[in-house]
Each structure stands twice: as C-alpha cells, then as structure tokens.
Design a protein around this motif. Structure first.
Motif, PDB file in Angstrom:
ATOM      1  N   PHE A  52      14.700 -59.131  51.437  1.00  0.00           N
ATOM      2  CA  PHE A  52      13.613 -58.272  51.892  1.00  0.00           C
ATOM      3  C   PHE A  52      14.132 -57.289  52.941  1.00  0.00           C
ATOM      4  O   PHE A  52      13.851 -56.086  52.882  1.00  0.00           O
ATOM      5  CB  PHE A  52      12.484 -59.132  52.474  1.00  0.00           C
ATOM      6  CG  PHE A  52      11.242 -58.345  52.828  1.00  0.00           C
ATOM      7  CD1 PHE A  52      10.883 -57.200  52.135  1.00  0.00           C
ATOM      8  CD2 PHE A  52      10.416 -58.782  53.850  1.00  0.00           C
ATOM      9  CE1 PHE A  52       9.731 -56.493  52.455  1.00  0.00           C
ATOM     10  CE2 PHE A  52       9.262 -58.081  54.180  1.00  0.00           C
ATOM     11  CZ  PHE A  52       8.920 -56.941  53.483  1.00  0.00           C
ATOM     12  N   VAL A  84       6.522 -57.630  45.718  1.00  0.00           N
ATOM     13  CA  VAL A  84       7.014 -58.591  46.709  1.00  0.00           C
ATOM     14  C   VAL A  84       6.835 -60.027  46.206  1.00  0.00           C
ATOM     15  O   VAL A  84       7.737 -60.867  46.357  1.00  0.00           O
ATOM     16  CB  VAL A  84       6.302 -58.396  48.061  1.00  0.00           C
ATOM     17  CG1 VAL A  84       6.615 -59.553  49.015  1.00  0.00           C
ATOM     18  CG2 VAL A  84       6.714 -57.071  48.704  1.00  0.00           C
ATOM     19  N   GLY A  98      12.360 -56.293  57.466  1.00  0.00           N
ATOM     20  CA  GLY A  98      11.220 -56.318  56.556  1.00  0.00           C
ATOM     21  C   GLY A  98       9.904 -56.221  57.308  1.00  0.00           C
ATOM     22  O   GLY A  98       8.972 -55.537  56.872  1.00  0.00           O
TER      23      GLY A  98
END
Length: 251
Positions: free
Chosen positions: A113, A95, A194
């Motif tokens: 995301f 990430v 996300g």
C-alpha cells in the motif's frame, strides 16, 4: 475537449479511455520500478494492478448504481447502460482486492500500500484529464478567467463557462503523488505513506466536491463523495495511530 480521437473500423478511440490506459501503464511502471529498489516483488505489483483495474471498474460502477438507485428503479435500462462511475467505489474495491491478494500470497499489505500510493495518485491524475476530455465531473458555472466552455456532449452543459474541476482534481492528484514520493523517503513507520495518501486525497476530494455541478447523489448536506471522504480521512487518522502503536519500520 474532444473525446473521440479516431475510428479504426468498428472501434472508436476515446480520449477518456486513452488517459485511463496511460495512467494505468505509468502506474504499473512506477510501481514495479520502485518495488525493485525497495526489495519488494515487482510481479506482485503487476498482479495487484490488474486486479485493481478489474475490481476497480466493477466497484466504481456498483457505487454509481447505489447512488443512482432511485433513477435505476425508474429507468433501469438507461442507468445500467450509462457511462457513469463513482471513483470512490473503484478505490475501495481496488484496495479490498489488494488486501485479499496479499493475504493469499502471505505478503504484508501495508508495504505494498505504501509502495502503490504514489502510483495510484498518478493514475488518478491522468484519469481526471480523461474526465475533462469526456466532459464529465464538471464544475459550477463561473465568469472567472479559468472557466471552460464545453462543446455539445452527453455530460457537461454546452455554451456556458464552467469551473474545470477535472483539471483542478488532476493537478491535485499529481501534487499528492509528488508529496508521497518525498514523504516515502523519510517515512519511518510501515503504513504511514498509505495513510498520508488517504488523508490528502480525502481532504482534496471533499474540497473539490464543493465546486462540482454534476448530479452525483447526496446524503443530507453532503455529496456522496464528501461523506465517504469524511470516513476516509477518519480512517487515515486511525491508521496513523495504529502505525505508531505497532512501531514497525517502513520498508
């Protein structure tokens, strides 16, 4: 539960590696297909995936070394040469690499995301099947009908019935993928898909950790992954709140 599939000269094909590779390929295919439909850059998805796999493996190994630090001090060669990884380290590093990439390319990270979250869950599902074949990440001893007896391997104790936490984790990941794909069609705010991924995965991982039996480090009464899960769930709640305040429309 056979990890060694075949040998091609000096190269041995392992089920674990094959499942990781299959999950990665399907993750990229799904991500690029959905990017085209949503007007996002498919090439960016490929770049993010490649960065994610490189930094993900590095992060997973690094967190494993942190968790196994006492053992690292006693036998550094053995720990450094082991096949140990901690999934959360890979997720966090992956990430972070995506955030940096999007910042440099002037892309909105939350859009990607949201797009990538179902694909990540898909890849994790295949990864856990690989764990099952390898015998790592195994569960507690059980007499239940669903217990699995592993053969001799470097990880799971052989000859006793164990909870197949790897398969339960895999099933949970695939369910998360399905839930995210459905939610993505209805989500109104940027970042909510996300955030839902973080919430579902964090809760699921916390629960599955209660049934695992392998040595994976602990902080007080919690395993390392359970402690991280608490922060992941808290981060998801915070992201939902921030998304609502920003009020930006989902892509």
């Amino acid at each position: 539960m056979k990890n060694d599939l075949c040998t091609l000269g000096p190269i041995t094909i392992h089920s674990y590696g094959l499942m990781i590779a299959l999950g990665f390929v399907l993750c990229v295919i799904m991500g690029m297909y959905r990017a085209k439909k949503r007007g996002l850059d498919p090439e960016a998805i490929l770049d993010i995936a490649l960065l994610g796999i490189v930094f993900g493996f590095a992060g997973a190994k690094l967190l494993y070394l942190v968790v196994e630090f006492p053992a690292l001090l006693k036998a550094p060669g053995q720990v450094l040469g082991s096949e140990g990884f901690v999934v959360y380290g890979g997720i966090i590093a992956g990430v972070c690499s995506a955030i940096v990439y999007c910042a440099r390319k002037k892309l909105v990270f939350l859009d990607y995301f949201d797009l990538a979250a179902p694909s990540i869950a898909l890849a994790q599902g295949f990864g856990r099947i690989g764990c099952f074949f390898a015998g790592c990440c195994y569960g507690k001893e059980t007499d239940a009908w669903y217990g699995v007896v592993f053969p001799e391997n470097p990880f799971a104790p052989a000859g006793i019935k164990l909870i197949p936490t790897q398969l339960f984790s895999s099933a949970g990941d695939f369910l998360i993928m399905a839930a995210l794909l459905i939610y993505a069609k209805k989500a109104k705010r940027r970042g909510d898909v996300g955030a839902l991924y973080m919430l579902l995965y964090g809760v699921g991982r916390f629960i599955i950790e209660c049934f695992r039996w392998d040595d994976r480090g602990a902080v007080g009464v919690f395993s390392t992954s359970q402690l991280i899960s608490i922060f992941i769930v808290a981060g998801a709640a915070l992201l939902f709140v921030k998304n609502k305040k920003r009020g930006q429309k989902a892509c």
